[in-house]
Design an enzyme around this catalytic site. Sequence first.
Site, PDB file in Angstrom:
ATOM      1  N   THR A 127       0.813  -1.234   0.000  1.00 55.85           N
ATOM      2  CA  THR A 127       0.000   0.000   0.000  1.00 55.85           C
ATOM      3  C   THR A 127       0.839   1.272   0.000  1.00 55.85           C
ATOM      4  OG1 THR A 127      -1.458   1.327   1.426  1.00 55.85           O
ATOM      5  CG2 THR A 127      -0.141  -0.304   2.517  1.00 55.85           C
ATOM      6  N   GLU A 129       0.304   3.600   1.855  1.00 52.72           N
ATOM      7  CA  GLU A 129       0.454   4.016   3.264  1.00 52.72           C
ATOM      8  C   GLU A 129       1.873   3.750   3.763  1.00 52.72           C
ATOM      9  OE1 GLU A 129      -1.648   5.518   5.588  1.00 52.72           O
ATOM     10  OE2 GLU A 129      -2.931   5.963   3.881  1.00 52.72           O
ATOM     11  N   TYR A 151      -1.073   0.292  10.831  1.00 52.96           N
ATOM     12  CA  TYR A 151      -1.413  -0.365   9.565  1.00 52.96           C
ATOM     13  C   TYR A 151      -0.235  -0.269   8.588  1.00 52.96           C
ATOM     14  CZ  TYR A 151      -3.521  -0.854   4.892  1.00 52.96           C
ATOM     15  OH  TYR A 151      -3.777  -1.212   3.595  1.00 52.96           O
ATOM     16  N   LYS A 155       1.994  -3.329   7.090  1.00 55.59           N
ATOM     17  CA  LYS A 155       2.086  -3.594   5.653  1.00 55.59           C
ATOM     18  C   LYS A 155       3.540  -3.577   5.183  1.00 55.59           C
ATOM     19  CE  LYS A 155      -2.034  -4.229   3.811  1.00 55.59           C
ATOM     20  NZ  LYS A 155      -2.392  -5.413   3.013  1.00 55.59           N
TER      21      LYS A 155
HETATM   22  P1  NDP Z   1     -11.304  -4.676   2.667  1.00 54.60           P
HETATM   23  O1  NDP Z   1     -11.187  -4.096   4.019  1.00 54.60           O
HETATM   24  O2  NDP Z   1     -12.539  -4.376   1.865  1.00 54.60           O
HETATM   25  O3  NDP Z   1     -11.186  -6.269   2.782  1.00 54.60           O
HETATM   26  C1  NDP Z   1     -10.345  -6.880   3.713  1.00 54.60           C
HETATM   27  C2  NDP Z   1     -10.570  -8.378   3.647  1.00 54.60           C
HETATM   28  O4  NDP Z   1      -9.697  -9.014   4.607  1.00 54.60           O
HETATM   29  C3  NDP Z   1     -11.996  -8.824   4.001  1.00 54.60           C
HETATM   30  O5  NDP Z   1     -12.380  -9.866   3.132  1.00 54.60           O
HETATM   31  C4  NDP Z   1     -11.838  -9.341   5.421  1.00 54.60           C
HETATM   32  O6  NDP Z   1     -12.790 -10.335   5.772  1.00 54.60           O
HETATM   33  C5  NDP Z   1     -10.464  -9.979   5.315  1.00 54.60           C
HETATM   34  N1  NDP Z   1      -9.876 -10.269   6.621  1.00 54.60           N
HETATM   35  C6  NDP Z   1      -9.833  -9.458   7.709  1.00 54.60           C
HETATM   36  N2  NDP Z   1      -9.241 -10.093   8.730  1.00 54.60           N
HETATM   37  C7  NDP Z   1      -8.923 -11.340   8.287  1.00 54.60           C
HETATM   38  C8  NDP Z   1      -8.304 -12.471   8.883  1.00 54.60           C
HETATM   39  N3  NDP Z   1      -7.916 -12.459  10.153  1.00 54.60           N
HETATM   40  N4  NDP Z   1      -8.127 -13.591   8.128  1.00 54.60           N
HETATM   41  C9  NDP Z   1      -8.540 -13.619   6.847  1.00 54.60           C
HETATM   42  N5  NDP Z   1      -9.142 -12.580   6.227  1.00 54.60           N
HETATM   43  C10 NDP Z   1      -9.321 -11.455   6.939  1.00 54.60           C
HETATM   44  O7  NDP Z   1     -10.001  -4.270   1.851  1.00 54.60           O
HETATM   45  P2  NDP Z   1      -9.830  -3.927   0.278  1.00 54.60           P
HETATM   46  O8  NDP Z   1     -10.522  -4.942  -0.520  1.00 54.60           O
HETATM   47  O9  NDP Z   1     -10.108  -2.491   0.068  1.00 54.60           O
HETATM   48  O10 NDP Z   1      -8.254  -4.091   0.113  1.00 54.60           O
HETATM   49  C11 NDP Z   1      -7.671  -5.350  -0.211  1.00 54.60           C
HETATM   50  C12 NDP Z   1      -6.251  -5.377   0.287  1.00 54.60           C
HETATM   51  O11 NDP Z   1      -5.491  -4.345  -0.331  1.00 54.60           O
HETATM   52  C13 NDP Z   1      -6.092  -5.157   1.790  1.00 54.60           C
HETATM   53  O12 NDP Z   1      -5.014  -5.950   2.233  1.00 54.60           O
HETATM   54  C14 NDP Z   1      -5.764  -3.694   1.904  1.00 54.60           C
HETATM   55  O13 NDP Z   1      -5.048  -3.422   3.085  1.00 54.60           O
HETATM   56  C15 NDP Z   1      -4.934  -3.500   0.657  1.00 54.60           C
HETATM   57  N6  NDP Z   1      -4.926  -2.167   0.093  1.00 54.60           N
HETATM   58  C16 NDP Z   1      -6.116  -1.543  -0.163  1.00 54.60           C
HETATM   59  C17 NDP Z   1      -6.128  -0.297  -0.707  1.00 54.60           C
HETATM   60  C18 NDP Z   1      -7.413   0.386  -1.036  1.00 54.60           C
HETATM   61  O14 NDP Z   1      -7.373   1.586  -1.310  1.00 54.60           O
HETATM   62  N7  NDP Z   1      -8.530  -0.299  -1.055  1.00 54.60           N
HETATM   63  C19 NDP Z   1      -4.871   0.423  -1.034  1.00 54.60           C
HETATM   64  C20 NDP Z   1      -3.683  -0.387  -0.837  1.00 54.60           C
HETATM   65  C21 NDP Z   1      -3.726  -1.625  -0.265  1.00 54.60           C
HETATM   66  P3  NDP Z   1     -14.207  -9.937   6.458  1.00 54.60           P
HETATM   67  O15 NDP Z   1     -15.067  -9.450   5.341  1.00 54.60           O
HETATM   68  O16 NDP Z   1     -14.676 -11.222   7.024  1.00 54.60           O
HETATM   69  O17 NDP Z   1     -13.902  -8.895   7.490  1.00 54.60           O
HETATM   70  P1  GDP Z   2      -6.471   5.896   4.010  1.00 51.78           P
HETATM   71  O1  GDP Z   2      -5.690   6.722   3.046  1.00 51.78           O
HETATM   72  O2  GDP Z   2      -6.249   4.427   3.835  1.00 51.78           O
HETATM   73  O3  GDP Z   2      -6.329   6.311   5.420  1.00 51.78           O
HETATM   74  O4  GDP Z   2      -8.015   6.080   3.562  1.00 51.78           O
HETATM   75  P2  GDP Z   2      -9.241   6.836   4.240  1.00 51.78           P
HETATM   76  O5  GDP Z   2     -10.298   6.921   3.203  1.00 51.78           O
HETATM   77  O6  GDP Z   2      -9.625   6.202   5.545  1.00 51.78           O
HETATM   78  O7  GDP Z   2      -8.670   8.291   4.583  1.00 51.78           O
HETATM   79  C1  GDP Z   2      -8.194   9.146   3.550  1.00 51.78           C
HETATM   80  C2  GDP Z   2      -7.937  10.528   4.126  1.00 51.78           C
HETATM   81  O8  GDP Z   2      -9.188  11.124   4.474  1.00 51.78           O
HETATM   82  C3  GDP Z   2      -7.076  10.568   5.403  1.00 51.78           C
HETATM   83  O9  GDP Z   2      -6.162  11.634   5.285  1.00 51.78           O
HETATM   84  C4  GDP Z   2      -8.090  10.877   6.492  1.00 51.78           C
HETATM   85  O10 GDP Z   2      -7.536  11.573   7.621  1.00 51.78           O
HETATM   86  C5  GDP Z   2      -9.046  11.776   5.737  1.00 51.78           C
HETATM   87  N1  GDP Z   2     -10.356  11.895   6.379  1.00 51.78           N
HETATM   88  C6  GDP Z   2     -10.950  13.066   6.730  1.00 51.78           C
HETATM   89  N2  GDP Z   2     -12.121  12.813   7.315  1.00 51.78           N
HETATM   90  C7  GDP Z   2     -12.285  11.475   7.366  1.00 51.78           C
HETATM   91  C8  GDP Z   2     -13.310  10.625   7.877  1.00 51.78           C
HETATM   92  O11 GDP Z   2     -14.307  11.065   8.422  1.00 51.78           O
HETATM   93  N3  GDP Z   2     -13.108   9.274   7.717  1.00 51.78           N
HETATM   94  C9  GDP Z   2     -12.013   8.765   7.105  1.00 51.78           C
HETATM   95  N4  GDP Z   2     -11.879   7.439   6.959  1.00 51.78           N
HETATM   96  N5  GDP Z   2     -11.011   9.553   6.635  1.00 51.78           N
HETATM   97  C10 GDP Z   2     -11.157  10.889   6.764  1.00 51.78           C
END
Ligand code: NDP
Ligand code: GDP
Length: 325
Positions: A127, A129, A151, A155
């Site tokens: 990520t 992040e 987080y 990662k």
């Molecule tokens: P989500 O939060 O939507 O999905 C996370 C998934 O992980 C869910 O299916 C969740 O299951 C599962 N999970 C949580 N805990 C466990 C565990 N203990 N064992 C097995 N599975 C588990 O994330 P996204 O789909 O948005 O992202 C996918 C991946 O990419 C993640 O690793 C995220 O950190 C990473 N990522 C995402 C970005 C984004 O902008 N979306 C950017 C960069 C990286 P359940 O539904 O049961 O909770």
């Molecule tokens: P991130 O980049 O994975 O932390 O994705 P988020 O969507 O959670 O946050 C993106 C940015 O939005 C961060 O800089 C947060 O501090 C900002 N932000 C401002 N207000 C909010 C809020 O109410 N919720 C979340 N999730 N983020 C917020």
Amino acid sequence: MNQRKALITGITGQDGAYLTKLLLDKGYQVTGLLARRSSDTLWRLRWIGVLDKIDLIDGDLADVTSLMRALEKSQPNEVYNLGAQSFVGSSWDQPLLTAQVTALGALHLLEAARIVDRSIRIYQASTSEMFGLIQEDRQSEATPFHPRSPYGVSKLFAHWSTINYRESFGMHASSGILFNHESPLRGIEFVTRKVTDGVARIKQGKATELRLGNIDSTRDWGFAGDYVDAMWRMLQQDEPDDYVVATGRTTTIRDMCKIAFEYVGLEADKHIVIDPKFFRPAEVEVLLGNPAKAKAKLGWEAETSLEDLIHMMMDADMERVGREA
Ligand code: NDP
Ligand code: GDP
């Protein structure tokens, strides 16, 4: 030719749903690791229309034996490790859980694959992040990391573990350093979905205000449906590697909000309330990716603009909120 098989951890998440659809369309047999929960987590797979086309195996990234069993049972050619405690905000409240799932979970999976079958190709969901306190204006694969949350730190451990298993055991393990990507399936706790859901509620008279934290930070947002294609492309390369996946454009939260409000004829300034509750102990102020390597080597480019993305999410949330009693 034998049907290709993929195992996806985190299949119930946003990216899990889009990746499953992409792989099924390419003719893969798809298995998902399902972490048992007391409530329904299958709604995204249902929404995208794939739930009856996949196999699910119970398992948890915190339990390495369940991962070994899942690999033995599904015999995948490719594993996509999308499972994580993925919300930055929660990672300060649950730092150890975040490390166990997001950091150690990835190592569990690498180790399980090393023991069960080293020829499995692995995708690790890294990520932006990890860049955190940015060290270069545009972040590429060569930019030094400085994570700013439990987080991000977790990662980074998973990222280096992936590189280490590649270098130590010759495994085909690749990391996609993906910048924020969103969709109608994004979790409601993330800012884009919180905004599109909140704006839909205001438009339909079910709320009057939208409470947010720091709206001056900027993100490089793309569409999840575009980004899962980059994941797949990484595992089709002869050699494993790391790739930044981004749009190359960054926008403030404030301007992203404007796109959502204006789409339904509302003024953002009249409804946004800044609430200190949503500020973070340490902020990632700016993220802006340089996806040149992904373009040159994977032939991948983001196709969806931020405007089209937010409009797509607004349409879905207007419809969802409208259906609520
Ligand atoms: P989500 O939060 O939507 O999905 C996370 C998934 O992980 C869910 O299916 C969740 O299951 C599962 N999970 C949580 N805990 C466990 C565990 N203990 N064992 C097995 N599975 C588990 O994330 P996204 O789909 O948005 O992202 C996918 C991946 O990419 C993640 O690793 C995220 O950190 C990473 N990522 C995402 C970005 C984004 O902008 N979306 C950017 C960069 C990286 P359940 O539904 O049961 O909770
Ligand atoms: P991130 O980049 O994975 O932390 O994705 P988020 O969507 O959670 O946050 C993106 C940015 O939005 C961060 O800089 C947060 O501090 C900002 N932000 C401002 N207000 C909010 C809020 O109410 N919720 C979340 N999730 N983020 C917020």
